[in-house]
Design an enzyme around this catalytic site. Structure first.
Site, PDB file in Angstrom:
ATOM      1  CE  LYS A 182      89.959  24.111  63.505  1.00  0.00           C
ATOM      2  NZ  LYS A 182      90.510  24.758  62.319  1.00  0.00           N
ATOM      3  CG  HIS A 240      83.243  21.597  64.007  1.00  0.00           C
ATOM      4  ND1 HIS A 240      83.829  20.381  63.747  1.00  0.00           N
ATOM      5  CD2 HIS A 240      82.999  22.145  62.787  1.00  0.00           C
ATOM      6  CE1 HIS A 240      83.935  20.221  62.437  1.00  0.00           C
ATOM      7  NE2 HIS A 240      83.434  21.267  61.834  1.00  0.00           N
TER       8      HIS A 240
HETATM    9  C1  BG6 Z   1      83.435  22.479  58.314  1.00  0.00           C
HETATM   10  C2  BG6 Z   1      82.125  23.068  57.877  1.00  0.00           C
HETATM   11  O1  BG6 Z   1      83.221  21.333  59.096  1.00  0.00           O
HETATM   12  O2  BG6 Z   1      84.157  23.420  59.074  1.00  0.00           O
HETATM   13  C3  BG6 Z   1      82.346  24.362  57.098  1.00  0.00           C
HETATM   14  O3  BG6 Z   1      81.417  22.152  57.073  1.00  0.00           O
HETATM   15  C4  BG6 Z   1      83.229  25.308  57.875  1.00  0.00           C
HETATM   16  O4  BG6 Z   1      81.104  24.985  56.789  1.00  0.00           O
HETATM   17  C5  BG6 Z   1      84.484  24.604  58.365  1.00  0.00           C
HETATM   18  O5  BG6 Z   1      83.566  26.394  57.025  1.00  0.00           O
HETATM   19  C6  BG6 Z   1      85.288  25.493  59.277  1.00  0.00           C
HETATM   20  O6  BG6 Z   1      86.518  24.888  59.560  1.00  0.00           O
HETATM   21  P1  BG6 Z   1      87.801  25.750  59.930  1.00  0.00           P
HETATM   22  O7  BG6 Z   1      88.821  24.743  60.291  1.00  0.00           O
HETATM   23  O8  BG6 Z   1      88.130  26.550  58.712  1.00  0.00           O
HETATM   24  O9  BG6 Z   1      87.375  26.628  61.059  1.00  0.00           O
END
Ligand code: BG6
Length: 488
Positions: A182, A240
């Site tokens: 990101k 994350h």
């Molecule tokens: C993914 C998860 O890694 O990240 C999902 O498996 C989640 O459950 C997603 O919705 C969120 O990603 P972002 O980039 O939309 O915040």
């Protein structure tokens, strides 16, 4: 745009949700914006799936999905040029003979960069790698990309790493965490290590606490079965949230070489204070949403979503207090929180600096400032909250924000995380990908929490969809005399 080498990208799970929603749109954008690149004519993307279908049928499906996900950026001419790069191979990942057709296609230009992207269930990773190896498809210039979740615990993650490692060298393995791609996360690295301003303040001496929130308004989105087997801790925290914590807390690396960065991140993961059995109740909160409303529209409870077994105890919300046992951060709480069906879609990191030791000026509103907010989503940017004088006669202060909005400042479309990460894989840049020992260290910290929750007979705390999670999440921070930014 820096030119790319020609490549063959073989996309396992080529008809799956991730491919349609993220990977193929990301490749479309990069293709569209690389018109001046002489190598572009030699890009090839081969979707791989179990379904027997012709190339034309696959293309029609990809196009229909892309119209939805690329929306206003869908351009007929750009699409038609992109579609020329696309091909499809039907293959059962576990069947060695099925790889022959793929081998035939790849034999045309064997020296090209070759990327095997495994957007499949991790249970298939070992078979795919073994079959690629046996079919002689892993060349010196090959890479493999592994999507998360990589395992369910330390043992299963290690097993996958062993199996993949038997075929690919560590420097050919790209363990993806799309949060690292990101734009704001990159900017956080630039902010920390491209400026002198923050570094002297970036420690226990001046930082009171750090809060990282990854909140989503969506529910399980048709992924009920997968999600129920995974839960928020494995889906969002193990990867994350811990990766963001690493970027905030790491020491300045000597360079941005992959190993220099990853060595520093690893030190952070290893400094995380292990959760003891007695900490689980005090330092972790797990929740599950009940029916509620998002943007004024009613939404069902987690237990009423398709694919969720009755009485499931899977958590859709997690809040944690993490602490780092090192000189820089000892005593500074890092509060991490994530959830589905929350009040807002919001991904942000809040660095709360300590209060001034002696307040000379009365605050007009009672609020505090001394805070840096790094927003990843929805509007990417940085906010520095400072105290400033209220205009007028009296010497009173109130918080104001210095606001850097990336979209406004740069006026260009922000790249999706997958665009950057895919380009990095093709260029052979490992910096934003997780090394095996990082993954091990992250699982090692997560595992006692998983085990503690397993032993605990109480179900996850219920929270109403469309809120900031269970009250226990506010209490977790409240016990330290603090509050989440949204509760302040
Ligand atoms: C993914 C998860 O890694 O990240 C999902 O498996 C989640 O459950 C997603 O919705 C969120 O990603 P972002 O980039 O939309 O915040």
């Amino acid at each position: 745009m820096i030119p790319l080498d020609a490549f063959d990208l073989i996309l396992f799970g080529g008809s799956g949700d991730l491919a349609m929603r993220k990977l193929l749109p990301a490749l479309y954008y990069r293709h569209r914006d690389s018109a001046a690149d002489p190598q572009r004519a030699r890009w090839r993307i081969i979707g791989v799936g179990r379904e027997q279908q012709s190339r034309d049928d696959y293309l029609a499906n990809v196009e229909a999905q892309a119209r939805k996900f690329v929306a206003a950026d869908f351009d007929e001419q750009a699409w038609s040029a992109f579609a020329d790069c696309l091909d499809y191979v039907a293959l059962d990942a576990r069947e060695a003979v099925d790889y022959q057709h793929l081998a035939g296609l790849l034999a045309v230009e064997p020296a090209k960069v070759r990327v095997f992207y495994l957007a499949t269930a991790p249970s298939l990773f070992a078979s795919i790698c073994e079959n690629l190896g046996a079919a002689g498809l892993v060349t010196a210039d090959s890479r493999v990309v592994l999507e998360k979740p990589l395992g369910r615990d330390l043992a299963s993650a290690r097993q996958i790493n062993e199996q993949v490692g038997a075929i690919f060298r560590e420097d050919q393995i790209y363990r993806i965490d799309h949060y690292l791609g990101k734009e704001t996360v990159q900017n956080l690295i630039a902010l920390r290590f491209g400026n002198m301003l923050f570094e002297p303040l970036w420690s226990r001496a001046c930082v009171r606490d750090v809060q990282i929130t990854l909140a989503e308004t969506v529910g399980v989105e048709g992924r009920g079965e997968f999600y129920d087997n995974t839960g928020a801790l494995r889906d969002m925290v193990q990867n994350h949230l811990l990766q963001l914590l690493c970027i905030i807390a790491m020491e300045p690396p000597a360079s941005i070489d992959p190993d220099a960065m990853r060595d520093e991140k690893l030190k952070v993961l290893r400094a995380l204070r292990p959760m003891q059995a007695e900490d689980i109740a005090l330092r972790t909160v797990r929740g599950q949403y009940r029916a509620g409303a998002i943007d004024g529209k009613p939404v069902p409870a987690y237990l009423e979503e398709a694919g969720i077994p009755a009485g499931s105890r899977t958590e859709t919300f997690v809040a944690l207090k993490a602490e780092l046992d090192n000189w820089r951060w000892a005593g500074v709480p890092f509060y991490l929180r994530t959830g589905k069906r929350m009040q807002e879609r919001l991904a942000e990191i809040v660095v709360n600096f300590r209060d001034v030791p002696h307040a000379l000026f009365p605050s007009a509103t009672g609020e505090r400032a001394n805070r840096l907010v790094i927003r990843l989503q929805p509007d990417e940017g940085l906010e520095l909250h400072l105290m400033a004088k209220v205009p007028g006669d009296e010497m009173r202060v109130r918080p104001v924000k210095l606001n850097l909005d990336f979209a406004e400042t740069y006026g260009t479309r922000q790249w999706d995380a997958y665009e950057r990460l895919l380009m990095d894989v093709i260029r052979g840049k490992l910096t934003l990908f997780m090394r095996r020992d990082e993954l091990d260290a992250a699982w090692r910290w997560i595992e006692p929490i998983l085990e503690g929750w397993e032993r605990d007979p109480t179900p996850p705390r219920s929270y109403t969809a469309g809120t900031w999670g269970p009250a226990a999440s506010s209490a977790l921070v409240g016990r330290d005399g603090l509050s989440w930014l949204q509760d302040a």
